[in-house]
Scaffold this motif. Structure first.
Motif, PDB file in Angstrom:
ATOM      1  N   ASP A  19       0.766  -1.418   0.032  1.00 41.76           N
ATOM      2  CA  ASP A  19       0.001   0.181   0.056  1.00 41.76           C
ATOM      3  C   ASP A  19       0.734   1.171   0.057  1.00 41.76           C
ATOM      4  O   ASP A  19       0.347   2.402  -0.526  1.00 41.76           O
ATOM      5  CB  ASP A  19      -0.945   0.073   1.173  1.00 41.76           C
ATOM      6  N   ARG A  20       2.031   1.051   0.535  1.00 44.45           N
ATOM      7  CA  ARG A  20       2.993   2.362   0.733  1.00 44.45           C
ATOM      8  C   ARG A  20       4.417   1.749   0.380  1.00 44.45           C
ATOM      9  O   ARG A  20       5.245   1.642   1.128  1.00 44.45           O
ATOM     10  CB  ARG A  20       3.080   2.982   2.071  1.00 44.45           C
ATOM     11  N   PRO A  21       4.420   1.742  -1.308  1.00 42.58           N
ATOM     12  CA  PRO A  21       5.917   1.218  -1.542  1.00 42.58           C
ATOM     13  C   PRO A  21       6.880   1.844  -1.260  1.00 42.58           C
ATOM     14  O   PRO A  21       8.143   1.477  -1.496  1.00 42.58           O
ATOM     15  CB  PRO A  21       5.689   0.947  -3.172  1.00 42.58           C
ATOM     16  N   TYR A  22       6.743   3.295  -0.959  1.00 42.47           N
ATOM     17  CA  TYR A  22       8.052   3.997  -0.469  1.00 42.47           C
ATOM     18  C   TYR A  22       8.655   3.706   0.684  1.00 42.47           C
ATOM     19  O   TYR A  22       9.559   4.102   1.323  1.00 42.47           O
ATOM     20  CB  TYR A  22       7.613   5.670  -0.596  1.00 42.47           C
ATOM     21  N   LEU A  23       7.926   2.918   1.612  1.00 44.27           N
ATOM     22  CA  LEU A  23       8.282   2.384   2.859  1.00 44.27           C
ATOM     23  C   LEU A  23       8.930   0.989   2.762  1.00 44.27           C
ATOM     24  O   LEU A  23       9.340   0.447   3.641  1.00 44.27           O
ATOM     25  CB  LEU A  23       7.197   2.530   3.917  1.00 44.27           C
ATOM     26  N   ALA A  24       8.762   0.360   1.488  1.00 42.73           N
ATOM     27  CA  ALA A  24       9.166  -1.180   1.456  1.00 42.73           C
ATOM     28  C   ALA A  24      10.658  -1.472   1.966  1.00 42.73           C
ATOM     29  O   ALA A  24      10.879  -2.382   2.800  1.00 42.73           O
ATOM     30  CB  ALA A  24       8.985  -1.416  -0.020  1.00 42.73           C
ATOM     31  N   SER A  25      11.374  -0.714   1.467  1.00 45.14           N
ATOM     32  CA  SER A  25      13.056  -0.851   1.981  1.00 45.14           C
ATOM     33  C   SER A  25      13.074  -0.824   3.276  1.00 45.14           C
ATOM     34  O   SER A  25      13.743  -1.749   3.772  1.00 45.14           O
ATOM     35  CB  SER A  25      13.933   0.007   1.041  1.00 45.14           C
ATOM     36  N   ALA A  26      12.434   0.038   4.022  1.00 48.37           N
ATOM     37  CA  ALA A  26      12.651   0.295   5.442  1.00 48.37           C
ATOM     38  C   ALA A  26      11.957  -0.923   6.229  1.00 48.37           C
ATOM     39  O   ALA A  26      12.410  -1.705   7.148  1.00 48.37           O
ATOM     40  CB  ALA A  26      12.215   1.525   5.800  1.00 48.37           C
ATOM     41  N   LEU A  27      10.689  -1.153   5.853  1.00 49.10           N
ATOM     42  CA  LEU A  27       9.972  -2.305   6.324  1.00 49.10           C
ATOM     43  C   LEU A  27      10.824  -3.402   6.390  1.00 49.10           C
ATOM     44  O   LEU A  27      10.729  -4.520   7.251  1.00 49.10           O
ATOM     45  CB  LEU A  27       8.571  -2.416   5.733  1.00 49.10           C
ATOM     46  N   TYR A  28      11.082  -3.946   5.026  1.00 45.61           N
ATOM     47  CA  TYR A  28      12.057  -5.186   4.984  1.00 45.61           C
ATOM     48  C   TYR A  28      13.244  -5.367   5.654  1.00 45.61           C
ATOM     49  O   TYR A  28      13.943  -6.167   5.610  1.00 45.61           O
ATOM     50  CB  TYR A  28      11.727  -5.779   3.472  1.00 45.61           C
ATOM     51  N   ALA A  29      13.657  -4.113   5.927  1.00 45.20           N
ATOM     52  CA  ALA A  29      15.048  -4.111   6.698  1.00 45.20           C
ATOM     53  C   ALA A  29      14.889  -4.559   8.063  1.00 45.20           C
ATOM     54  O   ALA A  29      15.882  -5.156   8.690  1.00 45.20           O
ATOM     55  CB  ALA A  29      15.760  -2.783   6.393  1.00 45.20           C
ATOM     56  N   LEU A 109      -0.188   8.940  10.075  1.00 45.04           N
ATOM     57  CA  LEU A 109      -0.815   7.600   9.675  1.00 45.04           C
ATOM     58  C   LEU A 109      -2.074   7.851   9.590  1.00 45.04           C
ATOM     59  O   LEU A 109      -2.862   6.933   8.681  1.00 45.04           O
ATOM     60  CB  LEU A 109      -0.197   6.399  10.792  1.00 45.04           C
ATOM     61  N   LEU A 110      -2.813   8.482  10.516  1.00 44.82           N
ATOM     62  CA  LEU A 110      -4.217   8.452  10.447  1.00 44.82           C
ATOM     63  C   LEU A 110      -4.695   9.232   9.134  1.00 44.82           C
ATOM     64  O   LEU A 110      -5.795   8.862   8.650  1.00 44.82           O
ATOM     65  CB  LEU A 110      -4.924   9.099  11.662  1.00 44.82           C
ATOM     66  N   ALA A 111      -3.922  10.325   9.038  1.00 41.27           N
ATOM     67  CA  ALA A 111      -4.476  11.273   7.937  1.00 41.27           C
ATOM     68  C   ALA A 111      -4.130  10.314   6.564  1.00 41.27           C
ATOM     69  O   ALA A 111      -4.962  10.597   5.486  1.00 41.27           O
ATOM     70  CB  ALA A 111      -3.712  12.414   8.105  1.00 41.27           C
ATOM     71  N   ASP A 112      -3.526   9.258   6.706  1.00 40.59           N
ATOM     72  CA  ASP A 112      -3.011   8.710   5.351  1.00 40.59           C
ATOM     73  C   ASP A 112      -4.107   7.538   5.397  1.00 40.59           C
ATOM     74  O   ASP A 112      -3.740   6.473   4.769  1.00 40.59           O
ATOM     75  CB  ASP A 112      -1.793   8.058   5.527  1.00 40.59           C
ATOM     76  N   GLY A 113      -4.882   7.164   6.126  1.00 40.30           N
ATOM     77  CA  GLY A 113      -6.071   6.147   6.194  1.00 40.30           C
ATOM     78  C   GLY A 113      -5.458   4.977   6.937  1.00 40.30           C
ATOM     79  O   GLY A 113      -6.234   3.643   6.458  1.00 40.30           O
ATOM     80  N   LEU A 114      -4.458   4.887   7.327  1.00 43.29           N
ATOM     81  CA  LEU A 114      -3.980   3.594   8.184  1.00 43.29           C
ATOM     82  C   LEU A 114      -4.830   3.289   9.446  1.00 43.29           C
ATOM     83  O   LEU A 114      -5.239   3.943  10.118  1.00 43.29           O
ATOM     84  CB  LEU A 114      -2.390   3.601   8.438  1.00 43.29           C
ATOM     85  N   ARG A 193       6.047  12.894  -6.529  1.00 45.70           N
ATOM     86  CA  ARG A 193       6.055  13.662  -8.285  1.00 45.70           C
ATOM     87  C   ARG A 193       5.214  12.660  -9.065  1.00 45.70           C
ATOM     88  O   ARG A 193       4.432  13.183  -9.988  1.00 45.70           O
ATOM     89  CB  ARG A 193       7.622  13.371  -8.930  1.00 45.70           C
ATOM     90  N   ALA A 194       4.998  11.395  -8.770  1.00 43.78           N
ATOM     91  CA  ALA A 194       4.102  10.366  -9.655  1.00 43.78           C
ATOM     92  C   ALA A 194       2.634  10.672  -9.420  1.00 43.78           C
ATOM     93  O   ALA A 194       1.778  10.670 -10.095  1.00 43.78           O
ATOM     94  CB  ALA A 194       4.706   9.072  -9.434  1.00 43.78           C
ATOM     95  N   ARG A 195       2.269  10.810  -8.084  1.00 46.37           N
ATOM     96  CA  ARG A 195       0.849  10.617  -7.321  1.00 46.37           C
ATOM     97  C   ARG A 195       0.568  11.992  -6.819  1.00 46.37           C
ATOM     98  O   ARG A 195      -0.630  12.157  -6.758  1.00 46.37           O
ATOM     99  CB  ARG A 195       0.728   9.427  -6.698  1.00 46.37           C
ATOM    100  N   GLY A 196       1.651  12.499  -6.301  1.00 48.49           N
ATOM    101  CA  GLY A 196       0.968  13.818  -5.831  1.00 48.49           C
ATOM    102  C   GLY A 196       0.546  13.776  -4.304  1.00 48.49           C
ATOM    103  O   GLY A 196       0.204  14.891  -3.655  1.00 48.49           O
ATOM    104  N   THR A 197       0.708  12.745  -3.772  1.00 47.90           N
ATOM    105  CA  THR A 197      -0.081  12.431  -2.273  1.00 47.90           C
ATOM    106  C   THR A 197       0.922  11.936  -1.482  1.00 47.90           C
ATOM    107  O   THR A 197       1.625  10.819  -1.621  1.00 47.90           O
ATOM    108  CB  THR A 197      -1.263  11.566  -2.397  1.00 47.90           C
ATOM    109  N   LEU A 198       1.195  12.628  -0.191  1.00 47.60           N
ATOM    110  CA  LEU A 198       1.924  12.015   0.817  1.00 47.60           C
ATOM    111  C   LEU A 198       1.574  13.099   2.130  1.00 47.60           C
ATOM    112  O   LEU A 198       1.477  14.105   1.986  1.00 47.60           O
ATOM    113  CB  LEU A 198       3.598  12.440   0.537  1.00 47.60           C
ATOM    114  N   PRO A 199       1.553  12.154   3.334  1.00 47.68           N
ATOM    115  CA  PRO A 199       1.185  13.103   4.549  1.00 47.68           C
ATOM    116  C   PRO A 199       2.082  14.146   4.852  1.00 47.68           C
ATOM    117  O   PRO A 199       3.341  13.808   4.425  1.00 47.68           O
ATOM    118  CB  PRO A 199       1.054  11.784   5.689  1.00 47.68           C
TER     119      PRO A 199
END
Length: 390
Positions: A19-29, A109-114, A193-199
């Motif tokens: 759901d949030r691929p920009y966090l994938a590297s950190a999550l899998y670390a 996180l809540l603003a991002d719908g988590l 840049r691609a989607r324009g959305t980030l908390p």
């Protein structure tokens, strides 16, 4: 891992990363460590995530995904490092620090719908506004005798369920952690840049990681202090203060050791491209720091230089400095003149826009360049550099 529903736990991490691929590297670390002693989930500074099997059993996958993001946010935002810079009394109140950190994270996180488990902490529960850093939340929070503890990866204080720093489960060191933070910030910027959305909190964090705001005054002051201390480290013998060891030797006078104050030369670029306001700011910082460390008066030589040295003076105040010049630029002339003087300096400080040739080889003293303007070309690697924004 017996007792831990690994499939459910890892499915939640996969969902968070998908759901949030920009966090994938950190999550899998993160390295999973099963622990009956941790109440829910928590992290240490080595990017190890401690997980309670009972918590995983009773928590839906959607909420577990939110907890994964919450815990990795503590590490990405370097909460343990920032907590270590708090006053000692605040550091000891680790649970209150932890709540302030949770407030910093959870509003994003809540603003991002988590989805987050019941009992979550957020700023509005304490009458505080969203979007602040935990250091700003801390003074407005009461003491908390019992509350969820996210671990030393958040508040920085040791806990009884933490594994040892050496050996044991895989751990990530500071350099790898910084690389993960930068990679995650780059992924966030690409996502924006691609989607324009980030908390808002994540966007601010990514901007600070990729474009850190550095106080040039602190950097310049630190460089000058350190160089002055280095130059003053040289010692010499003097008979003006006989050695105390001489008392054991009748009829023999032994010289004592003295630690002289360093001499400092300030080479000022007075070519036509230099702005007087920036020069004045940088020079004021330099002379202020030199006064603090006891270097003043006739121990400071100022050389105004464009393509040649225009004026040499020993000064006690910036008002005494004459900035002649306005032609081309060659700081080599100023550095050479400073070193050729009758009293060789231990430190040479160059205030310049960087558009100058430099000596090809390192000179026999410390050289600090205060580069004025954002596009100032860098000097050679042996020159210590501080950038002063125009």
């Amino acid at each position: 891992m017996a007792g831990l529903d690994t499939t459910k736990l890892l499915a939640a991490r996969y969902r968070a990363a998908a759901d949030r691929p920009y966090l994938a590297s950190a999550l899998y670390a993160l390295t999973v460590v099963e622990s009956e002693r941790v109440p829910t989930m928590g992290v240490d500074r080595y990017w190890r995530c401690y997980v309670s099997p009972a918590f995983v059993d009773r928590t839906p996958v959607a909420e577990l995904a939110g907890v994964w993001v919450h815990e990795v946010a503590h590490l990405l935002r370097d909460h343990h490092g920032r907590a270590g810079r708090l006053p000692a009394a605040d550091q000891r109140d680790r649970l209150r620090v932890n709540v302030a950190q949770d407030c910093e994270i959870n509003d994003d996180l809540l603003a991002d719908g988590l989805a987050l488990p019941p009992g979550r902490v957020e700023p509005r529960l304490f009458g505080l506004a969203d979007g602040q850093l935990f250091e700003a939340y801390l003074p407005g929070l009461p003491a908390f005798p019992e509350i969820h503890d996210c671990g030393p990866g958040a508040h920085g204080q040791p806990v009884e369920w933490e594994a040892g720093g050496k050996g044991g489960p895989t751990r990530i060191g500071p350099a790898e952690a910084d690389a993960l933070r930068r990679r995650t910030a780059e992924e966030m910027r690409a996502h924006t840049r691609a989607r324009g959305t980030l908390p808002g909190g994540w966007k601010r964090w990514a901007d600070e990681v990729l474009e850190p705001a550095v106080d040039w005054r602190q950097m310049l002051a630190g460089a000058v202090r350190e160089a002055a201390a280095w130059a003053a480290g040289a010692v010499d013998y003097t008979y003006r203060r006989p050695s105390r060891r001489g008392a054991a030797l009748r009829g023999v006078v032994l010289p004592g050791l003295r630690r002289p104050l360093p001499r400092v030369a300030v080479v000022i670029d007075t070519s036509g491209s230099m702005g007087e306001e920036e020069l004045g700011s940088a020079l004021a910082e330099v002379t202020g720091v030199l006064r603090e460390v006891g270097v003043r008066g006739n121990r400071v030589t100022v050389l105004a230089c464009d393509a040649d040295v225009r004026a040499v003076s020993r000064v006690a105040a910036t008002e005494q400095i004459t900035l002649d010049g306005g032609g081309g630029t060659d700081m080599r002339a100023g550095i050479t003149a400073a070193l050729a003087g009758p009293e060789r300096p231990g430190v040479v400080i160059v205030l310049t826009d960087g558009c100058t040739p430099w000596p090809q080889e390192p000179v026999s003293c410390r050289v600090i360049a205060a580069l004025i303007g954002p596009s100032a070309p860098p000097p050679p690697a042996w020159v210590e550099t501080v950038r002063v924004p125009a």
